[in-house]
Design an enzyme around this catalytic site. Sequence first.
Site, PDB file in Angstrom:
ATOM      1  N   ASP A 116      37.319 -16.635  21.073  1.00 17.35           N
ATOM      2  CA  ASP A 116      35.985 -16.872  21.607  1.00 17.35           C
ATOM      3  C   ASP A 116      35.997 -18.123  22.479  1.00 17.35           C
ATOM      4  OD1 ASP A 116      33.200 -16.588  21.826  1.00 17.35           O
ATOM      5  OD2 ASP A 116      32.887 -18.029  20.208  1.00 17.35           O
ATOM      6  N   TYR A 166      35.054 -16.093  12.036  1.00 15.48           N
ATOM      7  CA  TYR A 166      33.918 -15.644  12.832  1.00 15.48           C
ATOM      8  C   TYR A 166      33.142 -14.511  12.161  1.00 15.48           C
ATOM      9  CZ  TYR A 166      31.842 -15.672  17.502  1.00 15.48           C
ATOM     10  OH  TYR A 166      31.013 -15.833  18.580  1.00 15.48           O
ATOM     11  N   ASP A 210      45.405 -26.367  19.764  1.00 14.13           N
ATOM     12  CA  ASP A 210      45.023 -27.596  20.482  1.00 14.13           C
ATOM     13  C   ASP A 210      45.954 -27.830  21.670  1.00 14.13           C
ATOM     14  OD1 ASP A 210      46.777 -27.823  18.370  1.00 14.13           O
ATOM     15  OD2 ASP A 210      46.254 -29.871  17.861  1.00 14.13           O
ATOM     16  N   LYS A 270      46.945 -21.871  14.446  1.00 15.06           N
ATOM     17  CA  LYS A 270      46.969 -23.223  13.895  1.00 15.06           C
ATOM     18  C   LYS A 270      47.736 -23.147  12.570  1.00 15.06           C
ATOM     19  CE  LYS A 270      45.542 -27.549  14.027  1.00 15.06           C
ATOM     20  NZ  LYS A 270      45.841 -28.520  15.075  1.00 15.06           N
TER      21      LYS A 270
END
Length: 339
Positions: A230, A124, A206, A173
């Site tokens: 976010d 980001y 996920d 992740k």
Amino acid sequence: MTQKATLIRGDGIGPEIVAATLRVIDAVGVEFDWEEVPAGSGANRDHGTPLPSETLASMARTKVALKGPLETPVGAGFRSVNVAIRKHFDMYANVRPALSVPGLKSRYEDVDMVIVRENTEGIYAGIEHRIPPNWSAAESIMLITRFGSERIIEHAFEYAIKAGRKKVTLVHKANILKETNGLFLSVGREIAQKYPQIEFTDMIVDATCMRMVMNPEMFDVIVTMNLFGDILSDLAAGLIGGLGLTPGANIGHDASMFEAVHGTAPDIAGRGIANPTALMLAAAMMVEHVGHADEANLMRASIRSVLGKGEHLTGDLGGSSNTEQYTDALLREIEAQRS
Ligand code: ATP
């Protein structure tokens, strides 16, 4: 000693919702010695800059600020006053609770989670460029540092303890991004050892999305990197009925700022009908931040109760009360819960 704090009333509906919020802080018996300073469009008009140096100086002095929404004047030289303040104080943690209100229309009634988002690094941060010829590719760098990971994860655990929470879930992740996300996870595992009283788990992002939608009650404190934070914080807001009731805290080493996630609502400004709940919930976070967890819980419980009964809702929630009538109902509820 009374706690010093900075107050920025802000633009649009800011002054109205700040006034209502001050009444609630007062009612739960927390005293702040406010330094009121300008920022935003109003400051630009009166002082020639949307972010006067006295405002930053006050925040540096008091270390905590309650802030109404700010409008960034066109052509002011920076993208957003909010972003400028966050950058100036290196506010590395964005903390967003999602608490459902039984009775209010939303998908769930038992959500009570807090997302602690790293706010300065990761993908980001926008370190990216085009690759010639003709933008045939583009490249982005995800920088995760041990320092950045340590301070956000420490913050999540310290927050959990201060707020009487039980569990921290680190979202990542790392199965695919083994180096960057792997570093974040490994730092998380190290830090968790220092907090045996807090349950620690990790979850792949996920799977987290699916579990948040199917079993949101299983989450307590979530700590994660910038981009995932976010996305997950908006997902969490969706679970409780949208951004309208969502507060946010921006925590830095040298100063922290508490605000509503919504904007200045110019369409209803000055009419006394704005919903002050998000800012009141932000004020509850601030009250908790300076060490008054019981008073913060009283603020939250009273808000949940008044909204849940549904008799004094503002227009945005389908009611016909104005800001003052809603706040009066809250003050009566605080009184009732205290006795
Ligand atoms: P900004 O440019 O400051 O972000 P905006 O109008 O684009 O302002 P919001 O201020 O978030 O964005 O407002 C979006 C809509 O939600 C508007 O119709 C506004 O009236 C409404 N709204 C936002 N906050 C509140 C509130 N606290 N109470 C009632 N309505 C609100």
